[in-house]
Design a protein around this motif. Structure first.
Motif, PDB file in Angstrom:
ATOM      1  N   ILE A   1       0.727  -1.084   0.043  1.00  0.00           N
ATOM      2  CA  ILE A   1       0.067   0.233   0.033  1.00  0.00           C
ATOM      3  C   ILE A   1       0.882   1.288  -0.127  1.00  0.00           C
ATOM      4  CG2 ILE A   1      -1.986   1.271   1.220  1.00  0.00           C
ATOM      5  CD1 ILE A   1      -2.748  -1.301   2.324  1.00  0.00           C
ATOM      6  N   GLY A   2       1.024   1.914  -1.174  1.00  0.00           N
ATOM      7  CA  GLY A   2       1.850   3.169  -1.157  1.00  0.00           C
ATOM      8  C   GLY A   2       2.097   3.481  -2.631  1.00  0.00           C
ATOM      9  N   TRP A   3       3.205   4.175  -2.696  1.00  0.00           N
ATOM     10  CA  TRP A   3       3.388   4.798  -4.198  1.00  0.00           C
ATOM     11  C   TRP A   3       4.839   4.145  -4.435  1.00  0.00           C
ATOM     12  CZ3 TRP A   3       0.057   6.774  -7.072  1.00  0.00           C
ATOM     13  CH2 TRP A   3       0.123   7.130  -8.019  1.00  0.00           C
ATOM     14  N   PRO A   4       5.088   3.635  -5.625  1.00  0.00           N
ATOM     15  CA  PRO A   4       6.353   2.988  -5.973  1.00  0.00           C
ATOM     16  C   PRO A   4       7.689   4.003  -5.770  1.00  0.00           C
ATOM     17  CG  PRO A   4       4.735   2.572  -7.791  1.00  0.00           C
ATOM     18  CD  PRO A   4       3.974   3.774  -6.915  1.00  0.00           C
ATOM     19  N   ASN A   5       8.205   3.353  -5.142  1.00  0.00           N
ATOM     20  CA  ASN A   5       9.723   4.065  -4.468  1.00  0.00           C
ATOM     21  C   ASN A   5       9.446   5.572  -3.776  1.00  0.00           C
ATOM     22  OD1 ASN A   5      11.740   2.239  -5.422  1.00  0.00           O
ATOM     23  ND2 ASN A   5      11.752   3.127  -7.400  1.00  0.00           N
ATOM     24  N   GLY A   6       8.131   5.374  -3.102  1.00  0.00           N
ATOM     25  CA  GLY A   6       7.763   6.453  -2.139  1.00  0.00           C
ATOM     26  C   GLY A   6       7.144   6.472  -0.982  1.00  0.00           C
ATOM     27  N   TRP A   7       6.178   7.211  -0.804  1.00  0.00           N
ATOM     28  CA  TRP A   7       5.347   6.974   0.573  1.00  0.00           C
ATOM     29  C   TRP A   7       4.723   5.704   0.569  1.00  0.00           C
ATOM     30  CZ3 TRP A   7       0.166   5.860   1.503  1.00  0.00           C
ATOM     31  CH2 TRP A   7      -0.280   6.134   2.895  1.00  0.00           C
ATOM     32  N   TYR A   8       4.725   5.047   1.723  1.00  0.00           N
ATOM     33  CA  TYR A   8       3.874   3.790   1.937  1.00  0.00           C
ATOM     34  C   TYR A   8       3.137   3.879   3.438  1.00  0.00           C
ATOM     35  CZ  TYR A   8       8.180   1.659   4.358  1.00  0.00           C
ATOM     36  OH  TYR A   8       9.034   1.401   5.067  1.00  0.00           O
TER      37      TYR A   8
ATOM     38  N   ASP B   1       6.258  -1.666   2.547  1.00  0.00           N
ATOM     39  CA  ASP B   1       7.222  -1.303   1.693  1.00  0.00           C
ATOM     40  C   ASP B   1       7.238  -1.239   0.329  1.00  0.00           C
ATOM     41  OD1 ASP B   1       9.762  -0.577   0.930  1.00  0.00           O
ATOM     42  OD2 ASP B   1      10.879  -1.797   2.405  1.00  0.00           O
ATOM     43  N   SER B   2       7.089   0.051  -0.320  1.00  0.00           N
ATOM     44  CA  SER B   2       7.157   0.408  -1.584  1.00  0.00           C
ATOM     45  C   SER B   2       8.189   0.493  -2.472  1.00  0.00           C
ATOM     46  CB  SER B   2       6.090   1.714  -1.735  1.00  0.00           C
ATOM     47  OG  SER B   2       6.926   2.691  -1.111  1.00  0.00           O
TER      48      SER B   2
ATOM     49  N   LEU C   1      -0.353  -7.174  -9.500  1.00  0.00           N
ATOM     50  CA  LEU C   1       0.905  -6.422  -9.611  1.00  0.00           C
ATOM     51  C   LEU C   1       1.117  -5.426  -8.082  1.00  0.00           C
ATOM     52  CD1 LEU C   1       1.519  -5.712 -13.202  1.00  0.00           C
ATOM     53  CD2 LEU C   1       2.335  -7.684 -11.972  1.00  0.00           C
ATOM     54  N   TRP C   2       0.048  -4.676  -7.618  1.00  0.00           N
ATOM     55  CA  TRP C   2       0.483  -3.840  -6.696  1.00  0.00           C
ATOM     56  C   TRP C   2      -1.010  -3.358  -6.034  1.00  0.00           C
ATOM     57  CZ3 TRP C   2       5.319  -1.466  -6.137  1.00  0.00           C
ATOM     58  CH2 TRP C   2       5.263  -0.335  -5.306  1.00  0.00           C
ATOM     59  N   ASN C   3      -1.099  -3.913  -4.966  1.00  0.00           N
ATOM     60  CA  ASN C   3      -2.326  -3.837  -4.261  1.00  0.00           C
ATOM     61  C   ASN C   3      -2.954  -2.588  -4.319  1.00  0.00           C
ATOM     62  OD1 ASN C   3      -4.712  -4.530  -2.488  1.00  0.00           O
ATOM     63  ND2 ASN C   3      -3.286  -3.665  -0.881  1.00  0.00           N
ATOM     64  N   GLU C   4      -2.483  -1.556  -3.723  1.00  0.00           N
ATOM     65  CA  GLU C   4      -3.334  -0.366  -3.546  1.00  0.00           C
ATOM     66  C   GLU C   4      -2.271   0.821  -3.669  1.00  0.00           C
ATOM     67  OE1 GLU C   4      -7.410  -1.197  -0.886  1.00  0.00           O
ATOM     68  OE2 GLU C   4      -5.647  -0.297  -0.021  1.00  0.00           O
ATOM     69  N   PRO C   5      -2.088   1.520  -4.838  1.00  0.00           N
ATOM     70  CA  PRO C   5      -1.408   2.588  -5.007  1.00  0.00           C
ATOM     71  C   PRO C   5      -1.905   3.784  -4.361  1.00  0.00           C
ATOM     72  CG  PRO C   5      -1.860   1.698  -7.198  1.00  0.00           C
ATOM     73  CD  PRO C   5      -2.559   0.961  -6.245  1.00  0.00           C
ATOM     74  N   ALA C   6      -0.979   4.436  -3.563  1.00  0.00           N
ATOM     75  CA  ALA C   6      -1.473   5.647  -2.799  1.00  0.00           C
ATOM     76  C   ALA C   6      -0.527   6.465  -2.634  1.00  0.00           C
ATOM     77  CB  ALA C   6      -1.808   5.274  -1.256  1.00  0.00           C
ATOM     78  N   HIS C   7      -0.658   7.801  -3.125  1.00  0.00           N
ATOM     79  CA  HIS C   7       0.522   8.563  -3.580  1.00  0.00           C
ATOM     80  C   HIS C   7       0.983   9.285  -2.297  1.00  0.00           C
ATOM     81  CE1 HIS C   7       2.220  12.586  -4.729  1.00  0.00           C
ATOM     82  NE2 HIS C   7       2.634  11.914  -5.793  1.00  0.00           N
ATOM     83  N   ASP C   8       0.057   9.396  -1.333  1.00  0.00           N
ATOM     84  CA  ASP C   8       0.489  10.080  -0.065  1.00  0.00           C
ATOM     85  C   ASP C   8      -0.660   9.709   0.907  1.00  0.00           C
ATOM     86  OD1 ASP C   8      -1.378  12.318  -0.528  1.00  0.00           O
ATOM     87  OD2 ASP C   8      -0.015  13.072  -1.890  1.00  0.00           O
TER      88      ASP C   8
ATOM     89  N   THR D   1      -4.220  -1.098 -11.310  1.00  0.00           N
ATOM     90  CA  THR D   1      -5.283  -0.342 -10.730  1.00  0.00           C
ATOM     91  C   THR D   1      -4.664   1.183 -10.639  1.00  0.00           C
ATOM     92  OG1 THR D   1      -6.732   0.011  -9.226  1.00  0.00           O
ATOM     93  CG2 THR D   1      -4.672  -0.536  -8.499  1.00  0.00           C
ATOM     94  N   GLY D   2      -5.595   2.088 -10.194  1.00  0.00           N
ATOM     95  CA  GLY D   2      -5.152   3.584 -10.122  1.00  0.00           C
ATOM     96  C   GLY D   2      -5.010   3.727  -8.557  1.00  0.00           C
ATOM     97  N   SER D   3      -4.932   5.199  -8.693  1.00  0.00           N
ATOM     98  CA  SER D   3      -4.519   5.642  -7.091  1.00  0.00           C
ATOM     99  C   SER D   3      -5.634   5.990  -6.347  1.00  0.00           C
ATOM    100  CB  SER D   3      -3.865   6.976  -7.406  1.00  0.00           C
ATOM    101  OG  SER D   3      -4.995   7.906  -8.139  1.00  0.00           O
ATOM    102  N   GLY D   4      -5.445   6.389  -4.822  1.00  0.00           N
ATOM    103  CA  GLY D   4      -6.536   6.553  -4.078  1.00  0.00           C
ATOM    104  C   GLY D   4      -6.815   5.255  -3.410  1.00  0.00           C
ATOM    105  N   TRP D   5      -6.038   4.207  -3.114  1.00  0.00           N
ATOM    106  CA  TRP D   5      -6.022   3.015  -2.654  1.00  0.00           C
ATOM    107  C   TRP D   5      -6.686   2.124  -3.478  1.00  0.00           C
ATOM    108  CZ3 TRP D   5      -5.180   7.306   0.446  1.00  0.00           C
ATOM    109  CH2 TRP D   5      -4.354   7.120   1.673  1.00  0.00           C
ATOM    110  N   ALA D   6      -6.541   2.284  -4.845  1.00  0.00           N
ATOM    111  CA  ALA D   6      -7.141   1.573  -6.037  1.00  0.00           C
ATOM    112  C   ALA D   6      -8.572   1.909  -6.293  1.00  0.00           C
ATOM    113  CB  ALA D   6      -6.909   0.001  -5.578  1.00  0.00           C
ATOM    114  N   SER D   7      -9.110   3.012  -5.503  1.00  0.00           N
ATOM    115  CA  SER D   7     -10.180   3.373  -5.795  1.00  0.00           C
ATOM    116  C   SER D   7     -10.524   4.627  -6.700  1.00  0.00           C
ATOM    117  CB  SER D   7     -10.894   4.117  -4.527  1.00  0.00           C
ATOM    118  OG  SER D   7     -10.330   5.372  -4.317  1.00  0.00           O
ATOM    119  N   TRP D   8      -9.493   4.868  -7.369  1.00  0.00           N
ATOM    120  CA  TRP D   8      -9.905   5.890  -8.622  1.00  0.00           C
ATOM    121  C   TRP D   8      -8.890   5.346  -9.660  1.00  0.00           C
ATOM    122  CZ3 TRP D   8     -12.825   9.550  -9.503  1.00  0.00           C
ATOM    123  CH2 TRP D   8     -12.642  10.685 -10.346  1.00  0.00           C
ATOM    124  N   LEU D   9      -9.697   5.541 -10.996  1.00  0.00           N
ATOM    125  CA  LEU D   9      -9.162   4.783 -12.119  1.00  0.00           C
ATOM    126  C   LEU D   9      -9.089   5.823 -13.031  1.00  0.00           C
ATOM    127  CD1 LEU D   9      -9.621   2.271 -10.261  1.00  0.00           C
ATOM    128  CD2 LEU D   9     -10.008   1.107 -12.281  1.00  0.00           C
TER     129      LEU D   9
END
Length: 276
Positions: free
Chosen positions: A86-93, A106-107, A133-140, A176-184
């Motif tokens: 849960i987080g952003w690739p090489n960023g916030w998790y 760990d992202s 591939l990536w459960n839940e992308p979240a930018h921050d 999937t998209g951002s917002g914990w996979a809620s926004w595509l």
């Protein structure tokens, strides 16, 4: 869609390793027969957390994962392997829940790449197995504002897909998209090039937003254009004290399942809990 001839309905098993640790003998591989035969599920989603891939004995982890996967397959189910970051690739998790390792989510892309290289090598010949591939992308921590981050997220998916394909696997992959996979939003006009991608959507009950119009908007026009699967959804009824996702069958369960059915969407609920 995308090579699957049947509609998938199933359950998230969560992480069997941690579930066994918390609840001991309550959970066993016999649960897969219950899901398939009594609940009529034809797919399960099995999670591995980044911290496990980094820190567990690799041989032990792979053997345990294979035991779970084979139990599901032997009961006639498809399996989704979820890299449960849960987080952003090489960023916030996302910080871990109390009692869990600090690096649970760990992202790091290098850790994710290592995981998917191994999964591709191990399960790349079995088309019953799907790679999430990536459960839940979240930018921050504030990524609830429906900002379109797809352009910056897409290269990471391209990289992970290339890892899977370079290691000989032609399995269907989920993105999937951002917002914990809620926004595509943004995907429709700039999709991934790989021919075996299904886009995943997570949606939990939010009072006042449990409507088809909201769910359609979340998908950013993907319905009917690209294959979509709902890999997590749910609500916490009145039996839960201070619920994060308050709802009822009438306010959320029925409307959401009707929306799923009207759009012929495969879906998995979160999550299976052994009731004794």
């Amino acid at each position: 869609a995308n090579g699957l001839a049947i509609r998938l309905r199933g359950i998230n098993m969560g992480d069997p390793f941690w579930a066994r640790g918390w609840y001991g003998s309550m959970y066993s591989t016999a649960n897969y027969a219950t899901l398939a035969q009594d609940w009529h599920a034809n797919v399960v989603r099995i999670s591995i957390f980044p911290t496990q891939w980094k820190n567990m004995n690799r041989t032990t982890l792979l053997a345990g994962l294979n035991t779970e996967i084979q139990a599901a397959l032997s009961n006639g189910m498809y399996v989704i392997i979820s890299y449960h970051v849960i987080g952003w690739p090489n960023g916030w998790y996302q910080p871990a829940y109390p009692g869990n390792p600090a690096d649970t989510y760990d992202s790091s892309m290098s850790v994710a790449t290592s995981f998917w290289a191994q999964m591709a090598q191990t399960y790349g010949s079995d088309t019953r197995i799907i790679f999430d591939l990536w459960n839940e992308p979240a930018h921050d921590s504030n990524d609830w504002s429906n900002v379109n981050y797809w352009t910056s997220l897409k290269p990471s998916y391209d990289s992970l897909i290339q890892t899977v394909r370079n290691n000989g696997a032609q399995n269907i992959v989920l993105a999937t998209g951002s917002g914990w996979a809620s926004w595509l939003a943004g995907i429709k006009d700039n999709p991934l090039a790989d021919a075996k991608v299904i886009y995943a959507y997570h949606k939990y009950s939010v009072e006042g937003y449990n409507t088809a119009a909201v769910w359609n908007a979340d998908l950013g026009g993907l319905l009917g254009v690209k294959p979509v699967i709902v890999t997590e959804w749910g609500y916490e009824d009145s039996d839960v004290t201070n619920p994060t996702w308050p709802g009822t069958q009438a306010s959320y369960g029925d409307p959401f399942t009707q929306w799923l059915d009207s759009n012929n969407l495969s879906n998995l609920t979160w999550m299976y809990h052994h009731d004794w």
